[in-house]
Design an enzyme around this catalytic site. Sequence first.
Site, PDB file in Angstrom:
ATOM      1  CE  LYS A 205      -3.902  -2.180   2.412  1.00 48.79           C
ATOM      2  NZ  LYS A 205      -3.302  -3.434   2.954  1.00 48.79           N
TER       3      LYS A 205
HETATM    4  P1  5BU Z   1      -8.303 -11.330   6.964  1.00 46.46           P
HETATM    5  O1  5BU Z   1      -7.584 -12.132   7.968  1.00 46.46           O
HETATM    6  O2  5BU Z   1      -9.011 -12.184   5.911  1.00 46.46           O
HETATM    7  O3  5BU Z   1      -9.170 -10.275   7.565  1.00 46.46           O
HETATM    8  O4  5BU Z   1      -7.098 -10.581   6.183  1.00 46.46           O
HETATM    9  C1  5BU Z   1      -7.335  -9.648   5.171  1.00 46.46           C
HETATM   10  C2  5BU Z   1      -6.027  -9.225   4.533  1.00 46.46           C
HETATM   11  O5  5BU Z   1      -6.307  -8.320   3.476  1.00 46.46           O
HETATM   12  C3  5BU Z   1      -5.071  -8.500   5.470  1.00 46.46           C
HETATM   13  O6  5BU Z   1      -3.749  -8.835   5.076  1.00 46.46           O
HETATM   14  C4  5BU Z   1      -5.318  -7.036   5.204  1.00 46.46           C
HETATM   15  O7  5BU Z   1      -4.164  -6.245   5.384  1.00 46.46           O
HETATM   16  C5  5BU Z   1      -5.721  -7.047   3.743  1.00 46.46           C
HETATM   17  N1  5BU Z   1      -6.688  -5.998   3.364  1.00 46.46           N
HETATM   18  C6  5BU Z   1      -7.954  -5.901   3.897  1.00 46.46           C
HETATM   19  O8  5BU Z   1      -8.331  -6.695   4.762  1.00 46.46           O
HETATM   20  N2  5BU Z   1      -8.804  -4.943   3.468  1.00 46.46           N
HETATM   21  C7  5BU Z   1      -8.470  -4.041   2.545  1.00 46.46           C
HETATM   22  O9  5BU Z   1      -9.280  -3.204   2.161  1.00 46.46           O
HETATM   23  C8  5BU Z   1      -7.151  -4.150   1.998  1.00 46.46           C
HETATM   24  C9  5BU Z   1      -6.301  -5.134   2.424  1.00 46.46           C
HETATM   25 BR1  5BU Z   1      -6.624  -2.990   0.717  1.00 46.46          BR
END
Ligand code: 5BU
Length: 259
Positions: free
Chosen positions: A100
Amino acid sequence: MSKTAAPRLERLSFLKRANLTRHHMAQRLFKLMEDKKTNLSVALDVTGQNQLLQMADLLGPHIAVLKTHVDILQDFTPDFGTQLQAIAKKHHFLIFEDRKFADIGQTVSLQYRGGIYRIADWADIINAHPIAGPGIIEGLKGSNLLLLAEMSSAGTLAKGAYTRSVVAMAEAHPETVMGFISLRKLSDQPGIIHFTPGVQLASGKDSLGQRYRTVDEILIKNHSDIIIVGRGITHAANPGEQARIYREAAWQAYVQTVA
Ligand code: 5BU
């Protein structure tokens, strides 16, 4: 609300879309997804390098893209990139570093190519917040870039006019930008790939603002292309089996919407 909205059979297949883009990495990813029959990306948010590499090897057969946050590794060593690349080659997946970037072009260029992590040496795909303006895309020229057009989290400012400006910026830079992070399909240009995080088998949220939507909502109703799943897989009792379940759900959802 029903999560199984009737599919709109208007999606071009990944294979057709591979021939409708001149972006080499978008083309590679479309073909990889079609060959491997997976549109799953896993987010490996673990803090140990060996743990990450072991999980990459375990989940590799199921995924199209492996998403990293290299700066959360507490024991990073400079051979991380080559080790991960070897696993990516073995299992045929791409590496997406979710860095990002968000600064002026000159600074992001240094952050991308240099520093400790040397992201440019090993990541196939990166992403950026275009908040700084198109100079950020210039600074990241030569990369394969996703623009953050929307976010999964509650209260995000990335919406409405901002999101529309991001789409216009992406469409104006087809040589660098290959897609979006978004909650839905935002562009009709067939070469642009939409990645969506915040996905689990049931909708819900975590305690820090993350919001989860279901596979069918994202892929059937919203026509995104790739789901990004983190804890839904990594925190399961059996991550390998769970990855298989998400992979099948996501591929089924994609297939249902192809014209
Ligand atoms: P989760 O464990 O499924 O909640 O992880 C989601 C991943 O996607 C995590 O690494 C975040 O940094 C990433 N992410 C997110 O959750 N939402 C966003 O809008 C973005 C990245 Br951009």
